[in-house]
Design an enzyme around this catalytic site. Structure first.
Site, PDB file in Angstrom:
ATOM      1  CB  CYS A 106      43.910  30.038  31.221  1.00  0.00           C
ATOM      2  SG  CYS A 106      42.295  29.997  30.980  1.00  0.00           S
ATOM      3  CG  ASN A 151      38.359  27.077  28.730  1.00  0.00           C
ATOM      4  OD1 ASN A 151      37.625  26.005  28.112  1.00  0.00           O
ATOM      5  ND2 ASN A 151      39.281  27.622  27.800  1.00  0.00           N
ATOM      6  CB  CYS A 159      39.585  35.308  31.107  1.00  0.00           C
ATOM      7  SG  CYS A 159      38.132  35.742  32.285  1.00  0.00           S
ATOM      8  NE  ARG A 160      44.711  33.812  32.474  1.00  0.00           N
ATOM      9  CZ  ARG A 160      45.324  33.221  33.645  1.00  0.00           C
ATOM     10  NH1 ARG A 160      46.740  33.689  33.824  1.00  0.00           N
ATOM     11  NH2 ARG A 160      44.550  32.566  34.456  1.00  0.00           N
ATOM     12  CB  SER A 161      42.570  29.126  27.732  1.00  0.00           C
ATOM     13  OG  SER A 161      41.813  28.837  28.321  1.00  0.00           O
ATOM     14  CG  ASP A 206      43.285  35.350  36.521  1.00  0.00           C
ATOM     15  OD1 ASP A 206      42.442  36.012  35.774  1.00  0.00           O
ATOM     16  OD2 ASP A 206      42.951  34.614  37.457  1.00  0.00           O
TER      17      ASP A 206
HETATM   18  P1  4NP Z   1      41.060  32.554  33.318  1.00  0.00           P
HETATM   19  O1  4NP Z   1      40.507  33.555  34.295  1.00  0.00           O
HETATM   20  O2  4NP Z   1      41.944  31.208  33.909  1.00  0.00           O
HETATM   21  O3  4NP Z   1      41.644  33.514  32.239  1.00  0.00           O
HETATM   22  O4  4NP Z   1      39.828  31.916  32.627  1.00  0.00           O
HETATM   23  C1  4NP Z   1      39.710  33.080  35.364  1.00  0.00           C
HETATM   24  C2  4NP Z   1      38.537  33.018  35.328  1.00  0.00           C
HETATM   25  C3  4NP Z   1      37.679  32.553  36.599  1.00  0.00           C
HETATM   26  C4  4NP Z   1      38.381  32.175  37.631  1.00  0.00           C
HETATM   27  C5  4NP Z   1      39.774  32.757  37.793  1.00  0.00           C
HETATM   28  C6  4NP Z   1      40.663  32.893  36.761  1.00  0.00           C
HETATM   29  N1  4NP Z   1      37.638  32.057  38.822  1.00  0.00           N
HETATM   30  O5  4NP Z   1      38.223  32.356  39.907  1.00  0.00           O
HETATM   31  O6  4NP Z   1      36.547  31.850  38.735  1.00  0.00           O
END
Ligand code: 4NP
Length: 160
Positions: A11, A14, A16-18, A126
Protein backbone atom coordinates in the site's frame (compact mmCIF):
# COMPACT_ATOMS: atom_id res chain seq x y z
CA UNK A 1 14.68 -27.70 -1.08
CA UNK A 2 12.05 -25.84 -3.09
CA UNK A 3 11.33 -22.23 -2.26
CA UNK A 4 8.08 -21.45 -0.41
CA UNK A 5 5.50 -19.49 -2.40
CA UNK A 6 5.84 -15.86 -1.39
CA UNK A 7 3.37 -12.99 -1.20
CA UNK A 8 4.06 -9.28 -0.73
CA UNK A 9 1.20 -6.88 0.11
CA UNK A 10 1.72 -3.27 -0.94
CA UNK A 11 0.00 0.00 0.00
CA UNK A 12 1.16 3.60 0.33
CA UNK A 13 2.23 3.92 3.95
CA UNK A 14 2.52 0.27 5.15
CA UNK A 15 0.76 1.17 8.37
CA UNK A 16 -2.94 0.55 7.55
CA UNK A 17 -3.96 -1.66 4.62
CA UNK A 18 -0.93 -3.80 3.76
CA UNK A 19 -0.06 -4.73 7.38
CA UNK A 20 -3.74 -5.60 7.85
CA UNK A 21 -3.51 -7.83 4.78
CA UNK A 22 -0.32 -9.38 6.18
CA UNK A 23 -1.94 -10.07 9.57
CA UNK A 24 -5.17 -11.49 8.08
CA UNK A 25 -3.41 -13.58 5.45
CA UNK A 26 -0.84 -14.98 7.92
CA UNK A 27 -3.72 -16.08 10.14
CA UNK A 28 -5.69 -17.69 7.30
CA UNK A 29 -2.64 -19.37 5.73
CA UNK A 30 -1.71 -20.85 9.11
CA UNK A 31 -5.26 -22.12 9.64
CA UNK A 32 -5.16 -23.69 6.16
CA UNK A 33 -1.78 -25.32 6.89
CA UNK A 34 -0.02 -23.52 4.02
CA UNK A 35 3.66 -22.72 4.44
CA UNK A 36 4.21 -19.35 2.77
CA UNK A 37 6.55 -16.36 2.93
CA UNK A 38 4.35 -13.33 3.68
CA UNK A 39 5.41 -9.68 4.03
CA UNK A 40 4.11 -6.15 3.43
CA UNK A 41 5.63 -2.83 2.36
CA UNK A 42 4.75 0.75 1.47
CA UNK A 43 5.63 2.48 -1.78
CA UNK A 44 6.54 5.57 0.29
CA UNK A 45 8.69 5.94 3.36
CA UNK A 46 6.61 8.23 5.59
CA UNK A 47 6.46 5.83 8.54
CA UNK A 48 9.52 3.54 8.22
CA UNK A 49 10.06 1.52 11.43
CA UNK A 50 6.63 2.39 12.87
CA UNK A 51 4.16 -0.25 14.03
CA UNK A 52 0.78 -0.52 12.27
CA UNK A 53 -1.73 2.31 12.82
CA UNK A 54 -3.54 1.91 16.17
CA UNK A 55 -6.93 2.06 14.44
CA UNK A 56 -6.03 -0.77 12.04
CA UNK A 57 -4.66 -2.79 14.89
CA UNK A 58 -7.71 -2.26 17.13
CA UNK A 59 -10.16 -3.19 14.35
CA UNK A 60 -8.14 -6.26 13.32
CA UNK A 61 -7.57 -7.54 16.85
CA UNK A 62 -11.34 -7.56 17.51
CA UNK A 63 -11.55 -10.05 14.63
CA UNK A 64 -8.75 -12.18 16.07
CA UNK A 65 -5.75 -11.09 13.98
CA UNK A 66 -2.30 -10.45 15.47
CA UNK A 67 -0.21 -7.43 14.45
CA UNK A 68 2.64 -8.29 16.83
CA UNK A 69 6.09 -7.58 15.47
CA UNK A 70 4.95 -5.81 12.29
CA UNK A 71 6.99 -2.73 11.39
CA UNK A 72 6.71 -0.40 8.43
CA UNK A 73 9.15 -1.12 5.62
CA UNK A 74 9.55 0.59 2.26
CA UNK A 75 9.48 -1.33 -1.00
CA UNK A 76 12.94 -1.98 -2.42
CA UNK A 77 14.20 -3.26 -5.79
CA UNK A 78 14.99 -6.72 -4.43
CA UNK A 79 11.32 -7.27 -3.57
CA UNK A 80 10.52 -7.59 -7.28
CA UNK A 81 12.94 -10.53 -7.54
CA UNK A 82 12.15 -12.09 -4.19
CA UNK A 83 8.33 -12.36 -4.18
CA UNK A 84 6.06 -14.46 -6.43
CA UNK A 85 2.92 -12.35 -5.87
CA UNK A 86 3.14 -8.58 -5.43
CA UNK A 87 -0.35 -7.37 -4.54
CA UNK A 88 -1.45 -3.74 -4.67
CA UNK A 89 -4.25 -2.37 -2.51
CA UNK A 90 -5.34 0.32 -4.97
CA UNK A 91 -4.74 1.68 -8.46
CA UNK A 92 -2.24 4.26 -7.28
CA UNK A 93 -0.12 1.54 -5.61
CA UNK A 94 -0.52 -0.62 -8.73
CA UNK A 95 0.64 2.14 -11.08
CA UNK A 96 3.56 2.99 -8.79
CA UNK A 97 4.65 -0.66 -8.67
CA UNK A 98 4.63 -0.92 -12.46
CA UNK A 99 6.67 2.28 -12.72
CA UNK A 100 9.20 1.19 -10.08
CA UNK A 101 9.69 -2.34 -11.45
CA UNK A 102 12.62 -2.26 -13.88
CA UNK A 103 12.52 -5.97 -14.71
CA UNK A 104 9.93 -6.52 -17.49
CA UNK A 105 9.43 -10.18 -16.51
CA UNK A 106 8.79 -9.31 -12.86
CA UNK A 107 5.93 -7.00 -13.87
CA UNK A 108 3.82 -10.16 -14.34
CA UNK A 109 3.94 -10.68 -10.58
CA UNK A 110 2.12 -7.40 -9.92
CA UNK A 111 -1.65 -7.69 -9.41
CA UNK A 112 -4.46 -6.03 -7.54
CA UNK A 113 -5.19 -7.90 -4.31
CA UNK A 114 -8.90 -7.70 -5.20
CA UNK A 115 -8.18 -9.69 -8.39
CA UNK A 116 -8.70 -12.64 -6.04
CA UNK A 117 -12.32 -11.61 -5.38
CA UNK A 118 -15.06 -12.02 -7.98
CA UNK A 119 -16.36 -8.71 -9.31
CA UNK A 120 -15.02 -5.51 -10.81
CA UNK A 121 -13.99 -3.70 -7.63
CA UNK A 122 -10.20 -3.30 -7.50
CA UNK A 123 -9.67 -0.72 -4.74
CA UNK A 124 -9.13 -1.30 -1.04
CA UNK A 125 -9.81 2.35 -0.09
CA UNK A 126 -7.24 4.21 1.99
CA UNK A 127 -8.75 4.54 5.51
CA UNK A 128 -6.06 6.85 6.93
CA UNK A 129 -7.97 10.15 6.89
CA UNK A 130 -11.42 8.68 7.57
CA UNK A 131 -13.40 7.16 10.42
CA UNK A 132 -13.82 3.75 11.96
CA UNK A 133 -16.05 2.42 9.17
CA UNK A 134 -13.18 2.73 6.69
CA UNK A 135 -11.08 0.34 8.77
CA UNK A 136 -13.96 -2.16 8.92
CA UNK A 137 -14.38 -1.97 5.13
CA UNK A 138 -10.64 -2.59 4.69
CA UNK A 139 -10.94 -5.72 6.84
CA UNK A 140 -14.05 -6.95 5.00
CA UNK A 141 -12.33 -6.63 1.60
CA UNK A 142 -9.05 -8.08 2.82
CA UNK A 143 -10.76 -11.11 4.39
CA UNK A 144 -12.55 -11.88 1.11
CA UNK A 145 -9.42 -11.40 -1.00
CA UNK A 146 -7.37 -13.53 1.41
CA UNK A 147 -9.84 -16.39 1.03
CA UNK A 148 -9.62 -16.06 -2.76
CA UNK A 149 -5.83 -15.94 -2.74
CA UNK A 150 -5.64 -18.99 -0.48
CA UNK A 151 -7.88 -20.96 -2.84
CA UNK A 152 -5.70 -19.90 -5.76
CA UNK A 153 -2.48 -20.95 -3.98
CA UNK A 154 -4.02 -24.25 -2.90
CA UNK A 155 -4.96 -24.99 -6.51
CA UNK A 156 -1.41 -24.06 -7.64
CA UNK A 157 0.24 -26.35 -5.06
CA UNK A 158 -1.99 -29.22 -6.17
CA UNK A 159 -0.67 -28.71 -9.72
CA UNK A 160 3.02 -28.96 -8.69
P1 4NP B 1 -1.85 2.87 4.08
O1 4NP B 1 -2.50 4.24 4.62
O2 4NP B 1 -1.32 3.19 2.70
O3 4NP B 1 -3.02 1.95 4.03
O4 4NP B 1 -0.79 2.48 5.09
C1 4NP B 1 -1.82 5.44 4.71
C2 4NP B 1 -0.97 5.65 5.76
C3 4NP B 1 -0.33 6.88 5.88
C4 4NP B 1 -0.54 7.87 4.97
C5 4NP B 1 -1.40 7.65 3.89
C6 4NP B 1 -2.03 6.42 3.76
N1 4NP B 1 0.10 9.11 5.10
O5 4NP B 1 -0.18 10.02 4.29
O6 4NP B 1 0.91 9.30 6.02
Amino acid sequence: MTKKPSVLFVCLGNICRSPTAEAVFRHKAKQAGLDLEIDSVGTHGYHIGSPPDKRSRAAGEVRGYSFDGLKCRRLDDEDFAKFDYILAMDSSNYDNLLKLCEDQDAKQKIHYFLDFVEGDEKEVPDPYYGGKQGFELVLDLIEKASDGLLKHLQSQTRKT
